[in-house]
Design a protein around this motif. Structure first.
Motif, PDB file in Angstrom:
ATOM      1  N   PRO A 141       0.795  -1.240   0.000  1.00  0.00           N
ATOM      2  CA  PRO A 141       0.000   0.000   0.000  1.00  0.00           C
ATOM      3  C   PRO A 141       0.823   1.283   0.000  1.00  0.00           C
ATOM      4  N   VAL A 142       1.684   1.435  -0.990  1.00  0.00           N
ATOM      5  CA  VAL A 142       2.435   2.681  -1.161  1.00  0.00           C
ATOM      6  C   VAL A 142       2.350   3.099  -2.623  1.00  0.00           C
ATOM      7  N   LEU A 143       2.383   4.393  -2.858  1.00  0.00           N
ATOM      8  CA  LEU A 143       2.422   4.899  -4.235  1.00  0.00           C
ATOM      9  C   LEU A 143       3.821   4.724  -4.806  1.00  0.00           C
ATOM     10  N   PRO A 144       3.984   4.517  -6.104  1.00  0.00           N
ATOM     11  CA  PRO A 144       2.937   4.494  -7.139  1.00  0.00           C
ATOM     12  C   PRO A 144       2.417   3.094  -7.442  1.00  0.00           C
ATOM     13  N   LEU A 145       2.538   2.145  -6.508  1.00  0.00           N
ATOM     14  CA  LEU A 145       2.074   0.775  -6.741  1.00  0.00           C
ATOM     15  C   LEU A 145       0.551   0.717  -6.721  1.00  0.00           C
ATOM     16  N   ASP A 146       0.009  -0.380  -7.249  1.00  0.00           N
ATOM     17  CA  ASP A 146      -1.447  -0.521  -7.291  1.00  0.00           C
ATOM     18  C   ASP A 146      -2.056  -0.513  -5.898  1.00  0.00           C
ATOM     19  N   GLY A 147      -1.369  -1.140  -4.947  1.00  0.00           N
ATOM     20  CA  GLY A 147      -1.878  -1.122  -3.581  1.00  0.00           C
ATOM     21  C   GLY A 147      -2.023   0.292  -3.050  1.00  0.00           C
ATOM     22  N   GLY A 148      -1.077   1.160  -3.407  1.00  0.00           N
ATOM     23  CA  GLY A 148      -1.169   2.557  -2.996  1.00  0.00           C
ATOM     24  C   GLY A 148      -2.354   3.266  -3.620  1.00  0.00           C
ATOM     25  N   HIS A 149      -2.631   2.972  -4.891  1.00  0.00           N
ATOM     26  CA  HIS A 149      -3.775   3.596  -5.558  1.00  0.00           C
ATOM     27  C   HIS A 149      -5.095   3.091  -4.979  1.00  0.00           C
ATOM     28  N   ILE A 150      -5.125   1.831  -4.547  1.00  0.00           N
ATOM     29  CA  ILE A 150      -6.338   1.309  -3.905  1.00  0.00           C
ATOM     30  C   ILE A 150      -6.603   2.068  -2.607  1.00  0.00           C
ATOM     31  N   VAL A 151      -5.556   2.229  -1.794  1.00  0.00           N
ATOM     32  CA  VAL A 151      -5.708   2.954  -0.533  1.00  0.00           C
ATOM     33  C   VAL A 151      -6.041   4.416  -0.789  1.00  0.00           C
ATOM     34  N   LEU A 152      -5.457   4.995  -1.849  1.00  0.00           N
ATOM     35  CA  LEU A 152      -5.688   6.407  -2.157  1.00  0.00           C
ATOM     36  C   LEU A 152      -7.167   6.707  -2.375  1.00  0.00           C
ATOM     37  N   THR A 153      -7.901   5.784  -2.987  1.00  0.00           N
ATOM     38  CA  THR A 153      -9.330   6.025  -3.223  1.00  0.00           C
ATOM     39  C   THR A 153     -10.082   6.165  -1.904  1.00  0.00           C
ATOM     40  N   GLY A 154      -9.645   5.428  -0.879  1.00  0.00           N
ATOM     41  CA  GLY A 154     -10.260   5.573   0.436  1.00  0.00           C
ATOM     42  C   GLY A 154      -9.845   6.854   1.127  1.00  0.00           C
ATOM     43  N   VAL A 155      -8.566   7.204   1.014  1.00  0.00           N
ATOM     44  CA  VAL A 155      -8.077   8.439   1.632  1.00  0.00           C
ATOM     45  C   VAL A 155      -8.761   9.650   1.018  1.00  0.00           C
ATOM     46  N   GLU A 156      -9.068   9.596  -0.293  1.00  0.00           N
ATOM     47  CA  GLU A 156      -9.739  10.714  -0.943  1.00  0.00           C
ATOM     48  C   GLU A 156     -11.108  10.982  -0.323  1.00  0.00           C
ATOM     49  N   MET A 167      -1.112  10.697   1.221  1.00  0.00           N
ATOM     50  CA  MET A 167      -0.755   9.335   0.844  1.00  0.00           C
ATOM     51  C   MET A 167       0.709   9.255   0.422  1.00  0.00           C
ATOM     52  N   THR A 168       1.212  10.287  -0.235  1.00  0.00           N
ATOM     53  CA  THR A 168       2.605  10.271  -0.676  1.00  0.00           C
ATOM     54  C   THR A 168       3.556  10.338   0.513  1.00  0.00           C
ATOM     55  N   ILE A 169       3.260  11.196   1.488  1.00  0.00           N
ATOM     56  CA  ILE A 169       4.105  11.289   2.689  1.00  0.00           C
ATOM     57  C   ILE A 169       4.115   9.951   3.430  1.00  0.00           C
TER      58      ILE A 169
END
Length: 402
Positions: A141-156, A167-169
């Motif tokens: 779950p870190v960017l720019p991996l897919d896991g990071g983008h999955i988590v990013l949708t929730g953080v948004e 999410m980047t920090i």
């Protein structure tokens, strides 16, 4: 470019170089199998994203680059993609990647969940690393991996416009902690992967920080282009919209492919076909300068829109003389007011106010009624025209478009 399963697939030079580098580094059967496995499973991974996007009503295209592949989406009219569906699309790639590779291993007669079993031959070991291992890594779950983008949708949902920065920090912190752990335990084997993540994350953070408080318009298409420059992975585009050749050239440069970057830009400037991409307003000046630096001095101007964007970029990065000369040459072919305006602004920036006034006249004459208000706004706000605005000729020209 090739077309597979109804999708445009762009195979960049960097992807071929990456596969060749793997074979060169290992120089054995394992390296050959690993390169082949990465090629096949990366493509299947991106097909997972693309097919999920198509099921959601969007169209998609795939690009394969050095160390990575990515898929961009375009929504269909009246069928917006929800944040939950975007998370599903992000998860579909690793799911296909892991699932198909495990089936291949089972077909090869090994247990994909047993290290001893998958290590029986070079082929099975390579397939395991190229398949389940890399697929699982993509779910971290870190960017720019897919896991990071999955988590990013929730953080948004929780933080809105601040989501990308937050999410980047968090991604930098997690990646840094992992790096410390690996090196402290004497296992630096993931150094290249960690470096790739950290470089990408700091680029995302820099871009996100430079745009704090700025509102994107006209909506999702601009947000997708902005996400492309921030993360290296295009977001969801409007119907018919494409990622700009400027971003494609930037991607090629990040993979060390200067020839590819130049080829993308020159092909766009030489093509008179209508364009359906947005200007690279989300890019920072250093990114734009890097693209301009690989281009020849004598640039084509067969397309009015592409020429206008090129002229405006040259002006924005401070290459004033070249911006004016290029815009003047392009105006000779296209007679569009934005090109004349660039010449006027460039002339004023170089202290030639008389020439600036002449080109402002050309701009006002070229503008139709539908463009008059925009021309007036540029005349009122362009910083290069501060001195010119004190001249009586300016007032007359300004009244013309009032």
């Amino acid at each position: 470019m090739v077309r597979l399963l109804g999708f445009d697939v762009h195979v960049r030079t960097g992807f071929v170089v990456f596969l060749a580098l793997i074979v060169f580094l290992y120089q054995d059967a394992f390296g050959v199998w690993l390169a082949a496995g990465i090629a096949v499973f990366t493509l299947l991974h991106e097909f997972g994203h693309a097919i999920a996007a198509r099921r959601a009503g969007a169209s998609a295209e795939i690009s394969l680059d050095f160390l990575a592949g990515y898929t961009s989406f375009r929504e269909s009219p009246g069928r917006p993609i929800s944040p939950g569906m975007r998370a599903v699309i992000s998860a579909a790639g690793p799911a296909v990647h892991i699932g198909t590779s495990m089936l291949v291993l089972v077909a090869m007669g090994v247990n994909p969940l047993s290290i001893d079993s998958v290590g029986q031959t070079d082929a099975t070991a390579a397939i395991w690393w190229a398949g389940p291992a890399i697929g699982a890594i993509n779910l971290i779950p870190v960017l720019p991996l897919d896991g990071g983008h999955i988590v990013l949708t929730g953080v948004e949902k929780l933080t809105g416009d601040r989501a990308l920065r937050i999410m980047t920090i968090a991604s930098i912190a997690l990646t840094g902690a992992f790096a410390v752990f690996m090196f402290s335990t004497g296992r630096p084997g993931f150094a290249i992967f960690i470096a790739f993540l950290l470089i990408s994350q700091f680029q995302i953070l820099q871009s996100a920080g430079s745009r704090t408080g700025r509102r994107a318009a006209p909506g999702r298409a601009v947000n997708a282009e902005a996400q492309a420059w921030q993360t290296g992975h295009p977001g969801i585009l409007e119907p018919g919209q494409r990622i700009s050749p400027w971003f494609e050239a930037h991607r090629a440069l990040t993979q060390g492919d200067q020839g590819g970057a130049m080829g993308v830009m020159l092909a766009d400037l030489r093509s008179p076909a209508p364009k359906n991409w947005l200007p690279p307003s989300a890019a920072n000046p250093n990114q734009l300068r890097a693209v301009v630096d690989v281009l020849p001095t004598d640039l084509p101007h067969a397309n009015a829109y592409s020429s206008r964007v090129m002229a405006e970029v040259l002006l924005a990065i401070g290459d004033v003389q070249r911006a004016g000369a290029y815009a003047a040459a392009a105006y000779g072919d296209h007679r569009q007011w934005p090109l004349a305006m660039v010449v006027a602004r460039a002339s004023a920036a170089m202290g030639d106010d008389d020439n600036a006034v002449r080109w402002l006249g050309a701009a006002t004459e070229s503008a139709g009624p539908e463009s008059a208000a925009v021309v007036g706004q540029v005349m009122d706000r362009a910083p290069e025209l501060i001195r010119v605005r004190t001249r009586p000729e300016f007032a007359s020209l300004r009244d013309r478009v009032a």
